[in-house]
Design a protein around this motif. Structure first.
Motif, PDB file in Angstrom:
ATOM      1  N   ALA A  14     -47.188  -0.237  27.565  1.00  9.32           N
ATOM      2  CA  ALA A  14     -45.748  -0.467  27.562  1.00  9.32           C
ATOM      3  C   ALA A  14     -45.003   0.864  27.568  1.00  9.32           C
ATOM      4  CB  ALA A  14     -45.356  -1.285  26.343  1.00  9.32           C
ATOM      5  N   GLY A  15     -43.958   0.924  28.377  1.00  7.03           N
ATOM      6  CA  GLY A  15     -43.207   2.156  28.534  1.00  7.03           C
ATOM      7  C   GLY A  15     -43.681   3.025  29.673  1.00  7.03           C
ATOM      8  N   SER A  62     -33.918  -9.086  35.443  1.00  5.11           N
ATOM      9  CA  SER A  62     -34.897  -8.636  34.458  1.00  5.11           C
ATOM     10  C   SER A  62     -35.480  -7.258  34.756  1.00  5.11           C
ATOM     11  CB  SER A  62     -36.031  -9.656  34.348  1.00  5.11           C
ATOM     12  OG  SER A  62     -36.674  -9.823  35.603  1.00  5.11           O
ATOM     13  N   ARG A  66     -34.844  -0.542  35.926  1.00  7.40           N
ATOM     14  CA  ARG A  66     -36.213  -0.103  35.638  1.00  7.40           C
ATOM     15  C   ARG A  66     -37.066  -0.002  36.904  1.00  7.40           C
ATOM     16  NH1 ARG A  66     -39.500  -3.262  32.757  1.00  7.40           N
ATOM     17  NH2 ARG A  66     -38.510  -5.226  33.388  1.00  7.40           N
ATOM     18  N   SER A  84     -40.590   2.113  32.724  1.00  8.69           N
ATOM     19  CA  SER A  84     -40.301   1.437  31.450  1.00  8.69           C
ATOM     20  C   SER A  84     -40.891   0.032  31.426  1.00  8.69           C
ATOM     21  CB  SER A  84     -38.781   1.373  31.219  1.00  8.69           C
ATOM     22  OG  SER A  84     -38.222   2.675  31.227  1.00  8.69           O
ATOM     23  N   LEU A  85     -42.140  -0.063  31.802  1.00  5.26           N
ATOM     24  CA  LEU A  85     -42.785  -1.367  31.905  1.00  5.26           C
ATOM     25  C   LEU A  85     -42.909  -2.044  30.550  1.00  5.26           C
ATOM     26  CD1 LEU A  85     -45.396  -0.447  34.606  1.00  5.26           C
ATOM     27  CD2 LEU A  85     -43.821  -2.376  34.751  1.00  5.26           C
ATOM     28  N   LYS A  86     -42.786  -3.356  30.575  1.00  8.21           N
ATOM     29  CA  LYS A  86     -42.862  -4.182  29.375  1.00  8.21           C
ATOM     30  C   LYS A  86     -44.022  -5.173  29.520  1.00  8.21           C
ATOM     31  CE  LYS A  86     -37.789  -4.151  29.107  1.00  8.21           C
ATOM     32  NZ  LYS A  86     -36.574  -4.998  29.072  1.00  8.21           N
ATOM     33  N   PRO A  87     -44.550  -5.655  28.414  1.00 10.15           N
ATOM     34  CA  PRO A  87     -45.631  -6.653  28.516  1.00 10.15           C
ATOM     35  C   PRO A  87     -45.229  -7.872  29.346  1.00 10.15           C
ATOM     36  CG  PRO A  87     -45.524  -5.799  26.283  1.00 10.15           C
ATOM     37  CD  PRO A  87     -44.330  -5.223  27.021  1.00 10.15           C
ATOM     38  N   GLU A  88     -43.962  -8.227  29.326  1.00 13.20           N
ATOM     39  CA  GLU A  88     -43.511  -9.392  30.109  1.00 13.20           C
ATOM     40  C   GLU A  88     -43.474  -9.119  31.612  1.00 13.20           C
ATOM     41  OE1 GLU A  88     -41.971  -8.028  27.436  1.00 13.20           O
ATOM     42  OE2 GLU A  88     -39.778  -8.089  27.663  1.00 13.20           O
ATOM     43  N   ASP A  89     -43.721  -7.894  32.019  1.00 14.64           N
ATOM     44  CA  ASP A  89     -43.850  -7.584  33.445  1.00 14.64           C
ATOM     45  C   ASP A  89     -45.251  -7.894  33.960  1.00 14.64           C
ATOM     46  OD1 ASP A  89     -41.857  -4.673  32.840  1.00 14.64           O
ATOM     47  OD2 ASP A  89     -41.197  -6.537  33.787  1.00 14.64           O
ATOM     48  N   VAL A 118     -49.521  -4.982  31.583  1.00 13.25           N
ATOM     49  CA  VAL A 118     -48.848  -4.056  30.679  1.00 13.25           C
ATOM     50  C   VAL A 118     -49.247  -4.420  29.255  1.00 13.25           C
ATOM     51  CG1 VAL A 118     -46.668  -3.060  29.952  1.00 13.25           C
ATOM     52  CG2 VAL A 118     -46.927  -3.917  32.299  1.00 13.25           C
ATOM     53  N   SER A 120     -49.254  -3.967  25.099  1.00 11.29           N
ATOM     54  CA  SER A 120     -48.250  -3.621  24.075  1.00 11.29           C
ATOM     55  C   SER A 120     -48.797  -2.617  23.086  1.00 11.29           C
ATOM     56  CB  SER A 120     -47.813  -4.876  23.338  1.00 11.29           C
ATOM     57  OG  SER A 120     -48.923  -5.533  22.781  1.00 11.29           O
TER      58      SER A 120
END
Length: 120
Positions: A14-15, A62, A66, A84-89, A118, A120
């Motif tokens: 993440a990130g 969403s 980013r 800035s990737l997130k787990p929901e990506d 991604v 966490s």
């Protein structure tokens, strides 16, 4: 017939950042637009970003701010820079293209998909 070949997926924290590429080849007169969709497990496929032959872009809410979509028209290639990737990506990301063939007929194509995970 046109083939779309994707690359660039993988595992990232993440990130972090990833850059996806999709190259189109075959009977191409012009590519009217290219884009990226994604599909997470148990969810419907959703549009992430599109770019027209004129360079106009559109993003899902969403990912705005980013992700950046761009294209190299000379190489019939589209890119998706994901920051800035997130787990929901996390999803399988698919490239798509609307193509006018040399014959002047038009068709829509999908790539085979590339996994983005991604953690966490």
């Amino acid at each position: 017939q046109v083939q779309l070949v994707e690359s660039g997926g993988g595992l990232v924290q993440a990130g972090g950042s990833l850059r996806l590429s999709c190259a189109a080849s075959g009977s191409i007169f012009t590519i009217n637009y290219m884009g990226w969709y994604r599909q997470a497990p148990g969810k419907q496929r959703e549009s992430v970003a599109t770019i027209t032959s004129g360079g106009m872009t559109n993003y899902a809410d969403s990912v705005k701010g980013r992700f950046t979509i761009s294209r190299d028209s000379a190489k019939n290639t589209v890119f998706l820079q994901m920051n800035s990737l997130k787990p929901e990506d996390t999803a399988v990301y698919y490239c798509d293209a609307d193509v006018t063939h040399i014959s002047r007929s038009s068709s829509h194509y999908w790539g085979q998909g590339t996994q983005v995970t991604v953690s966490s």
